[in-house]
Structure formats: structure tokens, C-alpha cells
Design a protein around this motif. Structure first.
Motif, mmCIF file in Angstrom:
data_model
loop_
_atom_site.group_PDB
_atom_site.id
_atom_site.type_symbol
_atom_site.label_atom_id
_atom_site.label_comp_id
_atom_site.label_asym_id
_atom_site.label_seq_id
_atom_site.Cartn_x
_atom_site.Cartn_y
_atom_site.Cartn_z
ATOM 1 N N SER A 33 2.196 73.555 -39.581
ATOM 2 C CA SER A 33 2.321 74.256 -38.297
ATOM 3 C C SER A 33 1.263 75.343 -38.165
ATOM 4 O O SER A 33 0.628 75.745 -39.144
ATOM 5 C CB SER A 33 3.714 74.884 -38.170
ATOM 6 N N SER A 34 1.113 75.841 -36.966
ATOM 7 C CA SER A 34 0.176 76.944 -36.737
ATOM 8 C C SER A 34 0.698 78.252 -37.329
ATOM 9 O O SER A 34 -0.020 79.238 -37.374
ATOM 10 C CB SER A 34 -0.086 77.113 -35.237
ATOM 11 N N HIS A 35 1.930 78.254 -37.803
ATOM 12 C CA HIS A 35 2.515 79.438 -38.421
ATOM 13 C C HIS A 35 2.631 79.287 -39.937
ATOM 14 O O HIS A 35 3.397 80.003 -40.573
ATOM 15 C CB HIS A 35 3.894 79.724 -37.813
ATOM 16 N N GLY A 36 1.864 78.391 -40.503
ATOM 17 C CA GLY A 36 1.932 78.124 -41.938
ATOM 18 C C GLY A 36 1.690 79.341 -42.804
ATOM 19 O O GLY A 36 2.265 79.468 -43.878
ATOM 20 N N HIS A 37 0.839 80.251 -42.328
ATOM 21 C CA HIS A 37 0.533 81.464 -43.086
ATOM 22 C C HIS A 37 1.771 82.334 -43.323
ATOM 23 O O HIS A 37 1.818 83.107 -44.268
ATOM 24 C CB HIS A 37 -0.534 82.282 -42.350
ATOM 25 N N LEU A 38 2.780 82.179 -42.499
ATOM 26 C CA LEU A 38 3.979 83.000 -42.649
ATOM 27 C C LEU A 38 4.779 82.648 -43.903
ATOM 28 O O LEU A 38 5.550 83.470 -44.395
ATOM 29 C CB LEU A 38 4.868 82.866 -41.413
ATOM 30 N N ALA A 39 4.584 81.453 -44.420
ATOM 31 C CA ALA A 39 5.300 81.050 -45.633
ATOM 32 C C ALA A 39 4.923 81.934 -46.816
ATOM 33 O O ALA A 39 5.695 82.075 -47.761
ATOM 34 C CB ALA A 39 5.019 79.589 -45.954
ATOM 35 N N GLU A 40 3.747 82.545 -46.745
ATOM 36 C CA GLU A 40 3.270 83.415 -47.827
ATOM 37 C C GLU A 40 3.291 84.883 -47.422
ATOM 38 O O GLU A 40 2.648 85.717 -48.059
ATOM 39 C CB GLU A 40 1.853 83.002 -48.233
ATOM 40 N N THR A 44 10.408 88.357 -46.088
ATOM 41 C CA THR A 44 11.184 87.130 -46.208
ATOM 42 C C THR A 44 11.455 86.545 -44.827
ATOM 43 O O THR A 44 11.894 87.254 -43.925
ATOM 44 C CB THR A 44 12.526 87.409 -46.912
ATOM 45 N N ILE A 45 11.182 85.258 -44.679
ATOM 46 C CA ILE A 45 11.552 84.515 -43.479
ATOM 47 C C ILE A 45 12.713 83.619 -43.881
ATOM 48 O O ILE A 45 12.592 82.789 -44.779
ATOM 49 C CB ILE A 45 10.381 83.674 -42.949
ATOM 50 N N SER A 46 13.831 83.824 -43.224
ATOM 51 C CA SER A 46 15.054 83.141 -43.602
ATOM 52 C C SER A 46 15.450 82.092 -42.561
ATOM 53 O O SER A 46 15.377 82.343 -41.360
ATOM 54 C CB SER A 46 16.177 84.180 -43.742
ATOM 55 N N ILE A 47 15.842 80.930 -43.061
ATOM 56 C CA ILE A 47 16.362 79.844 -42.234
ATOM 57 C C ILE A 47 17.709 79.448 -42.817
ATOM 58 O O ILE A 47 17.845 79.268 -44.030
ATOM 59 C CB ILE A 47 15.412 78.627 -42.226
ATOM 60 N N SER A 48 18.680 79.303 -41.947
ATOM 61 C CA SER A 48 20.013 78.883 -42.359
ATOM 62 C C SER A 48 20.231 77.437 -41.912
ATOM 63 O O SER A 48 20.030 77.115 -40.742
ATOM 64 C CB SER A 48 21.053 79.803 -41.710
ATOM 65 N N ILE A 49 20.635 76.584 -42.856
ATOM 66 C CA ILE A 49 20.884 75.178 -42.551
ATOM 67 C C ILE A 49 22.322 74.845 -42.941
ATOM 68 O O ILE A 49 22.743 75.093 -44.074
ATOM 69 C CB ILE A 49 19.910 74.247 -43.296
ATOM 70 N N ALA A 86 3.674 87.409 -33.311
ATOM 71 C CA ALA A 86 3.529 88.790 -33.771
ATOM 72 C C ALA A 86 4.092 89.017 -35.172
ATOM 73 O O ALA A 86 3.948 90.108 -35.717
ATOM 74 C CB ALA A 86 4.215 89.728 -32.780
ATOM 75 N N LEU A 87 4.686 88.016 -35.771
ATOM 76 C CA LEU A 87 5.329 88.198 -37.072
ATOM 77 C C LEU A 87 4.382 88.662 -38.165
ATOM 78 O O LEU A 87 4.790 89.364 -39.075
ATOM 79 C CB LEU A 87 6.003 86.900 -37.533
#
Length: 167
Positions: A33-40, A44-49, A86-87
Motif C-alpha cells: 500500500s501507499s502507507h507501507g512506511h507506517l508499518a515501521e 504502534t498501529i493497532s488493528i483488531s480482527i 498525516a499519521l
């Protein structure tokens, strides 16, 4: 840093490492994705599944989307596109990207119909849901083609074939 929180009902096989499957799918979706840099990112970026049942997903689909039936996956993004963009500049310690829920019965039936393992189909749906949380959609044909291309690329990186091919 990505954090994936998993909750599952008894419908989902307890012998399968759903946490690893979900984490791998989310990381792979971020990477294309275009937001791949956010993984690093330093936060913390949190996703609930939630791996759930058809009844719970049916209720959510009816209440949130006005569709009176279960579906395979629902995503609930917490951020708008401008907030996502903006993240990189946030100083929050943790950002909740959103929630997603999968319906076991629908997913299992689709996997049987496609003649693929449930784990493979669930991986695809988690990738799909993650891309929704990252701001992608498939409302019109152009968006659908872009999103499907990213799904195919993501799944290929995980050793999974094109779910949209007729082969």
C-alpha cells in the motif's frame, strides 16, 4: 510498529495459528500500500480482527450497512484518508487503524466453492479488509481494479495464487 489483536469464536479451528496468519496478511497488505512506511513507524498501529460467526456479522451488516444478510468480511476504519496521510507526523503512542470481522460460515462456504483451504481464503479476506482500513475501496470499476491488483500482489508475496482468476 504493527500490532494485530485477534479474537475468535469456537467456530474457528483452535489448532490453526490464526494470529500468525492475520499478522502475515496485515504486514503484507501494508507492504504493497501507499502507507507501507507506517508499518515501521515509531508508534504502534493497532488493528483488531474478530474471527466470528455468521450471526454476529449478519447483525453488524444489517445495522451498519443496511444489508440483512451475513457477509464474509466487514471493515470499520477509524481514520479518514487525510488522517491516514498525516499519521507519519503523529506523536501518539498508539493509533487504532480499525476493526474487522470475518464470518466463519460464509468464509468456509466460499472456500469450499473455490476449492481452497479456509486459511487461504481467510488470508485473502484479511488482506482485503486491511486495504479497506488503509483507505482503499471498490465502489467503482477503477477503484475495484486497483484494489484487486494490490490484493493479487499481496497474496503472491504470501505464496497464494490470484483469487480472481478462473484457473
Amino acid at each position: 510498529m504493527l500490532e494485530v489483536d485477534i479474537d475468535r469464536t469456537r467456530d474457528w479451528d483452535g489448532q490453526t495459528d490464526w494470529e500468525r496468519i492475520a499478522e502475515d496478511a496485515v504486514k503484507a497488505a501494508f507492504s504493497v500500500s501507499s502507507h507501507g512506511h507506517l508499518a515501521e513507524a515509531p508508534f504502534t498501529i493497532s488493528i483488531s480482527i474478530r474471527l466470528s460467526d455468521d450471526g454476529e456479522v449478519h447483525e453488524l451488516n444489517r445495522n451498519w450497512r443496511g444489508k440483512d444478510k451475513p457477509t464474509n468480511v466487514l471493515s470499520f476504519p477509524m481514520l479518514k484518508q487525510d488522517e491516514l496521510d498525516a499519521l507519519a507526523n503523529t506523536d501518539d503512542g498508539e493509533v487504532l487503524l480499525g476493526d474487522m470481522i470475518l464470518a466463519h460460515g460464509v468464509c468456509a462456504a466460499e472456500a469450499v466453492e473455490k476449492a481452497i483451504p479456509l486459511t487461504q481464503h481467510a488470508t485473502h479476506l484479511i488482506v482485503h479488509g486491511t486495504l479497506h482500513l488503509l483507505g482503499l475501496d471498490h465502489i467503482d470499476d477503477a477503484e475495484a481494479e486497483q484494489m484487486e491488483a494490490l490484493e493479487v500482489k499481496t497474496l503472491a508475496s504470501l505464496g497464494i495464487g490470484n483469487p480472481y482468476s478462473d484457473h
